[in-house]
Design a protein around this motif. Structure first.
Motif, short mmCIF file in Angstrom:
data_model
loop_
_atom_site.label_atom_id
_atom_site.label_comp_id
_atom_site.label_asym_id
_atom_site.label_seq_id
_atom_site.Cartn_x
_atom_site.Cartn_y
_atom_site.Cartn_z
N VAL A 301 0.86 -1.15 -0.01
CA VAL A 301 0.01 -0.18 -0.23
C VAL A 301 1.11 0.99 0.20
O VAL A 301 0.10 2.07 -0.40
N ALA A 302 2.31 0.78 1.00
CA ALA A 302 2.82 2.22 0.47
C ALA A 302 2.95 2.83 -1.11
O ALA A 302 3.18 3.69 -1.04
N LEU A 303 3.60 1.53 -1.22
CA LEU A 303 4.71 1.83 -2.70
C LEU A 303 3.37 2.05 -4.04
O LEU A 303 3.79 3.04 -4.64
N GLY A 304 2.10 1.85 -3.45
CA GLY A 304 0.86 1.69 -4.29
C GLY A 304 0.62 4.04 -4.33
O GLY A 304 0.32 4.62 -5.09
N ILE A 305 0.93 3.99 -2.77
CA ILE A 305 0.35 5.62 -2.48
C ILE A 305 1.59 6.71 -3.62
O ILE A 305 1.47 7.86 -3.19
N LEU A 306 2.81 5.45 -2.71
CA LEU A 306 3.77 7.07 -3.60
C LEU A 306 3.68 7.56 -5.14
O LEU A 306 3.75 7.84 -5.36
N LEU A 307 3.35 5.80 -5.15
CA LEU A 307 3.62 5.57 -6.77
C LEU A 307 2.25 6.30 -7.39
O LEU A 307 2.39 7.88 -8.26
N MET A 308 0.68 7.15 -6.32
CA MET A 308 0.08 7.73 -6.97
C MET A 308 -0.33 9.14 -6.97
O MET A 308 -0.21 9.86 -7.58
N SER A 309 1.32 9.82 -5.07
CA SER A 309 1.23 10.63 -5.99
C SER A 309 2.44 10.92 -6.19
O SER A 309 2.22 12.33 -6.93
#
Lengths: 596, 160
Positions: A301-309
């Motif tokens: 999830v952390a990587l996903g949010i990074l990608l999203m940002s």
């Protein structure tokens, strides 16, 4: 000569007897500076070894000690008893003390009575045993093994023994070391008293420095219970919606099973169910699995949010959408050029002109349809991407699966071409093979599943030969189309396979175990290793027992999380055979599906 | 503690060291010669000369830096995973057998096998690159061999 061999045999016999009589004393290294007292621990008679857990200091009342031991025994289910005496004399040897210690053996009867004495700051301790009920007192060899009580208590020996399945014969099989590890781990209750606790008996063993009450940790502990309950409720709600009847109608359910995003979401939902269940993990393996899933989800999830940002800054989605449509157009144009090339004389090959034109026009029409479809879609692409991009907050793996699905949807024409080409080619190959049998006067017997000889009529043979010739001469044209489209399809499949490999890697990597191995290597033990310490004649052999950490490879192997997709079972040879026969290949079979 | 010198199957000199810690504890260690500066510098200069040759041909300075990196990483991998300095066997009576191999970089990999799990001990023999030579000999009664003067068995080399 005969006498010499006899002597040797005798010596061997003696040495084997000595080996059998070796007494092993496992001594916690934290107790080496304890004051004089008695040793308590567990005597493992079948291994002739004593595991010392603690030292009880003077002065004590024997009745109280016995009471305390029986209480410990009741709680820990380990037969803890008084094994011997320990004297730590700072100055010269005190005669009265040693006599007193021998007398203690009569109060706490134990066979054998171990006496360990340390003089001053000497590293070499003297160690002896007393056996009262033995009629022939023998000189026993004693090995002193030092162990780190804390590390041995916290470590888990691998491969983990299943306590639930172990039966009596398995208990015999269990190694000696696991018995020792088990003893120390089970008597955790004994060590729980910290140095500020004051009981009737003074003990020396490994001690925690008192429980450190961190307010954050306590708050998190308190908060975890309602959080888990909320999570369970949400997960059950979502899974209830997923199972509702509206979504399981035929076209929709078929669609769900083909989209890898749905598979990944279902997988993650299962993980959430495992984490949020309020049942306590019974065994070490289950606990590790829970922790691994939790860490993997968190990092995902952390990587996903990074990608999203990254995606939503500076209108990158718009750029992406602007490049996506021209790219799809470009691919379609390239395909058109390729088809034009195939319709002429590709690589100087002379094809069957009529069939070539028919096939080429068919595929060109298909591409034309595709281009108009994409142009119809183009105004909405940016919006679709914007909403789809939001799902990256569910995790990087979900985002990757969506990417894979988008690739699959945008290259749908390539898939169609491949299927047409493969079906046509397959038909020809089968026709040719059966006609080749006819050519040789044989046929396939379906009932017996074998090739039988058969006498054909003249006109049958004539028609068969004619058809065989026609098919044989048309084969190169179809084979060329099949070859080109198979190569294109393989390219797409490889790209998708790489994405799925990445998703599988993130899904299955046991990150918690790896971090544990990196930072607290003694927690995952593959076994032990011994180091021979400095020694002196007449004193017992001293060994230092250290924990041998598990290698990274076996950590990953032991704690790998299961994934939903498995690698293609086809070997390279069977894949090539399938390609040659024109059977359709699918890169990724799911575990749940039956293989046809 | 005693030390004896032997030759390994491939002819390299090795030293066997025996140590008796106590009546039931014994240690056997086989030590290989350490990495020699001569062979190290020979390999390094060979790689660098080859890289320089490539550099002259292609006129790309990437080749030189790649050669340096290859040498460094190769050396680290060789010292850490390949080159074994010493292998030792510690036998502790009624406790178990411990096999330790220490690499040139100082890494030690240890395996301890409990006595209960040791099923059998097998001495394995292998013949590796041993030149077998034949010579003419006559057997004279009773039990004595007569060798021909030329091609005598002194040139027969056996490796331990």
């Amino acid at each position: 000569m005969g006498r010499a061999s006899g002597e040797r045999r005798c010596r061997e016999y003696c040495s084997s007897k000595i080996v059998a009589m070796v007494l092993k004393v496992f001594f916690p290294s934290c107790c080496s500076s304890a004051e004089s007292g008695i040793l308590i621990g567990r005597w493992i008679s079948e291994q002739n070894s004593a595991v010392i857990l603690a030292v009880v200091h003077f002065p004590f009342i024997p009745v109280q000690v016995k009471q305390y031991l029986s209480e410990v025994q009741r709680v820990t289910k380990v037969s803890v008893s008084v094994l011997g005496s320990w004297s730590n004399s700072k100055q010269e040897k005190e005669e009265s003390l040693s006599e007193f210690l021998e007398d203690l053996g009569t109060i706490f009867s134990h066979e054998p009575w171990i006496q360990i004495s340390k003089e001053g700051d000497s590293k070499f301790w003297s160690c002896s045993t007393l056996q009262k009920h033995c009629n022939n007192p023998k000189e026993e060899e004693i090995i002193l093994v030092y162990y780190d009580q804390r590390k041995v208590m916290l470590s888990h020996l691998h491969p983990p023994l299943d306590t639930a399945t172990s039966t009596d014969h398995k208990a015999d099989d269990a190694s000696k070391l696991s018995a020792i590890f088990d003893t120390v781990a089970k008597s955790k209750v004994l060590f729980m008293t910290d140095r500020y606790d004051d009981g009737p008996i003074k003990l020396t063993h490994w001690q925690s420095d008192g429980v450190e009450a961190s307010i954050i940790v306590e708050l998190m502990k308190q908060a975890s219970v309602p959080a888990c309950m909320l999570l369970t409720f949400l997960v059950s709600l979502v899974s209830g919606i997923c199972r509702s009847r509206v979504l399981t109608f035929w076209p929709l359910s078929f669609l769900w099973s083909k989209l890898s995003t749905c598979e990944q979401l279902g997988h993650r939902l299962q993980h959430l169910q495992v984490i949020s269940s309020n049942k306590k993990a019974q065994t070490q393996t289950q606990l590790m699995r829970k922790a691994n899933i939790f860490v993997s989800l968190l990092i995902d999830v952390a990587l996903g949010i990074l990608l999203m940002s990254w995606l939503y800054r500076k209108n990158r989605i718009g750029h992406l959408a602007d490049t996506l449509i021209p790219m799809a157009d470009h691919v379609a144009e390239e395909l058109q050029d390729l088809l034009q090339w195939l319709m002429g004389a590709p690589a100087g090959l002379k094809m069957n002109r009529a069939l070539d034109q028919v096939l080429g026009r068919f595929f060109l029409y298909h591409i034309h349809l595709w281009i108009s479809y994409i142009h119809l879609m183009s105004p909405f692409i940016e919006m679709i991407l914007w909403y789809v991009g939001l799902s990256a907050c569910l995790g990087l793996t979900v985002a990757l699966c969506i990417l894979s699905d988008i690739i699959a949807l945008l290259t749908f024409h390539i898939y169609c071409f491949y299927v047409y080409g493969a079906r046509l080619y397959c038909l020809k190959i089968y026709g040719l093979s059966s006609l080749w049998r006819l050519f040789r006067g044989k046929k396939w017997n379906v009932l017996r599943q074998r090739v039988d000889s058969c006498s054909y009529d003249l006109d049958q043979l004539f028609i068969g030969t004619l058809l065989f010739t026609i098919l044989l001469f048309l084969l190169p044209t179809t084979a060329l189309y099949y070859l080109v489209f198979t190569l294109l399809r393989l390219l797409v499949v490889i790209v998708q396979g790489l994405i799925h490999l990445l998703v599988d890697l993130i899904d299955s990597l046991p990150l918690y175990s790896i971090i544990l191995r990196l930072c607290r290597s003694y927690r995952l033990a593959a076994g032990v290793k011994f180091r021979v310490l400095e020694q002196r004649d007449g004193k017992p052999l001293r060994l230092l027992m250290q924990i041998n950490p598990l290698s990274y490879g076996s950590v990953v192997q032991t704690y790998r999380l299961p994934t939903y997709s498995c690698y293609p079972k086809d070997s390279w040879a069977s894949l090539c055979k399938k390609l040659f026969l024109g059977e359709l290949i699918y890169p990724w079979k799911h575990k749940g599906e039956k293989q046809d | 503690m005693e030390e004896r010198r032997y030759r390994s199957a491939s002819g390299a000199p090795i030293a066997l060291r025996r140590r008796q810690h106590s009546a039931s504890c014994r240690e056997l260690a086989v030590r290989c010669p350490r990495l020699q500066l001569r062979s190290l510098s020979a390999v390094t200069s060979a790689v660098w000369l080859a890289a320089y040759g490539l550099f002259v041909l292609s006129e790309n300075s990437m080749v030189l830096s790649a050669a340096i990196f290859i040498t460094l990483i190769g050396l680290i991998v060789y010292l850490h995973f390949v080159k074994i300095d010493q292998e030792s066997l510690l036998v502790i009576g009624s406790l178990g057998i411990q096999v330790t191999s220490s690499y040139a970089s100082g890494k030690e990999s240890t395996t301890f096998i409990e006595m209960g799990q040791v099923k059998d001990v097998v001495i394995n023999e292998a013949i590796h690159m041993t030149p077998f030579k034949y010579w003419k000999a006559a057997i004279r009664s009773p039990n004595s061999l007569l060798f021909s003067r030329l091609n005598n068995p002194n040139c027969l080399s056996l490796s331990s």
